[in-house]
Design an enzyme around this catalytic site. Structure first.
Site, mmCIF file in Angstrom:
data_model
loop_
_atom_site.group_PDB
_atom_site.id
_atom_site.type_symbol
_atom_site.label_atom_id
_atom_site.label_comp_id
_atom_site.label_asym_id
_atom_site.label_seq_id
_atom_site.Cartn_x
_atom_site.Cartn_y
_atom_site.Cartn_z
ATOM 1 N N GLY A 107 0.767 -1.233 0.000
ATOM 2 C CA GLY A 107 0.000 0.000 0.000
ATOM 3 C C GLY A 107 0.799 1.283 0.000
ATOM 4 O O GLY A 107 0.230 2.365 -0.020
ATOM 5 N N HIS A 108 2.122 1.244 -0.007
ATOM 6 C CA HIS A 108 2.932 2.478 0.140
ATOM 7 C C HIS A 108 4.117 2.468 -0.824
ATOM 8 O O HIS A 108 5.245 2.319 -0.398
ATOM 9 C CB HIS A 108 3.439 2.597 1.576
ATOM 10 C CG HIS A 108 3.877 3.974 1.935
ATOM 11 N ND1 HIS A 108 5.158 4.433 1.757
ATOM 12 C CD2 HIS A 108 3.199 5.003 2.469
ATOM 13 C CE1 HIS A 108 5.259 5.674 2.189
ATOM 14 N NE2 HIS A 108 4.073 6.041 2.623
ATOM 15 N N PHE A 109 4.047 2.655 -1.942
ATOM 16 C CA PHE A 109 2.937 2.872 -2.857
ATOM 17 C C PHE A 109 3.026 1.747 -3.888
ATOM 18 O O PHE A 109 4.123 1.452 -4.346
ATOM 19 C CB PHE A 109 3.044 4.240 -3.521
ATOM 20 C CG PHE A 109 3.126 5.374 -2.526
ATOM 21 C CD1 PHE A 109 1.984 5.817 -1.872
ATOM 22 C CD2 PHE A 109 4.329 5.974 -2.237
ATOM 23 C CE1 PHE A 109 2.046 6.878 -0.966
ATOM 24 C CE2 PHE A 109 4.401 7.019 -1.331
ATOM 25 C CZ PHE A 109 3.272 7.470 -0.688
ATOM 26 N N VAL A 112 7.903 3.003 -1.537
ATOM 27 C CA VAL A 112 8.794 3.859 -0.748
ATOM 28 C C VAL A 112 8.634 3.440 0.707
ATOM 29 O O VAL A 112 7.508 3.345 1.214
ATOM 30 C CB VAL A 112 8.425 5.355 -0.918
ATOM 31 C CG1 VAL A 112 9.287 6.225 -0.014
ATOM 32 C CG2 VAL A 112 8.564 5.783 -2.361
#
Length: 142
Positions: free
Chosen positions: A46-48, A53
């Site tokens: 989810g990041h990203f 990152v």
């Protein structure tokens, strides 16, 4: 440092253990350790998703866990449990991505009562990626 020692000193466990190795510890002076950022960590979904990152908050956590080893005296077998109390002057200078090895150096700046302030610097390939002043509340854990 032996993995068993790391697990003995830190109460953290997967998926919240962010210390892969500790290279140097000078009790209540200095510490150097690493966090290897991997493609198979839970945050990556989810990041990203299109450009992973390493989250800044997790980078601060890795820095805090590594710098907590300043309170571990290997020769005496004395250790302290340290709790994150405050973060000051955190700066994220470059992004950290999967495949990076983050080298964290911590230097004790001040001891006051059951608190300590540590200056932490994180580098990837010798380039500074983040820094912060981390204040801990600590207690003996023998």
């Amino acid at each position: 440092m032996d993995r068993e020692v790391i697990l003995n000193v830190l109460p953290h466990r997967y998926p919240f253990l962010f210390v892969d190795d500790i290279f140097e510890v000078e009790y209540q002076k200095r510490v150097v350790g690493i966090k290897n950022v991997s493609f198979n960590e839970p945050w990556i979904l989810g990041h990203f998703p299109d450009e992973p990152v390493f989250p800044g908050v997790l980078l601060i956590e890795a820095m805090a866990q590594i710098c907590g080893f300043i309170f571990y005296d290997e020769q005496k077998g004395e250790k302290f449990i340290s709790y994150l109390s405050k973060i000051n002057n955190a700066k994220f200078i470059e992004k950290v991505v999967p495949g990076d090895t983050v080298v964290v150096e911590g230097y004790l700046e001040n001891l006051f009562g059951n608190f300590a302030k540590v200056k932490a610097v994180a580098r990837v390939n010798k380039k500074k990626v983040a820094e912060a002043e981390i204040t801990y509340f600590f207690q003996r854990n023998n």
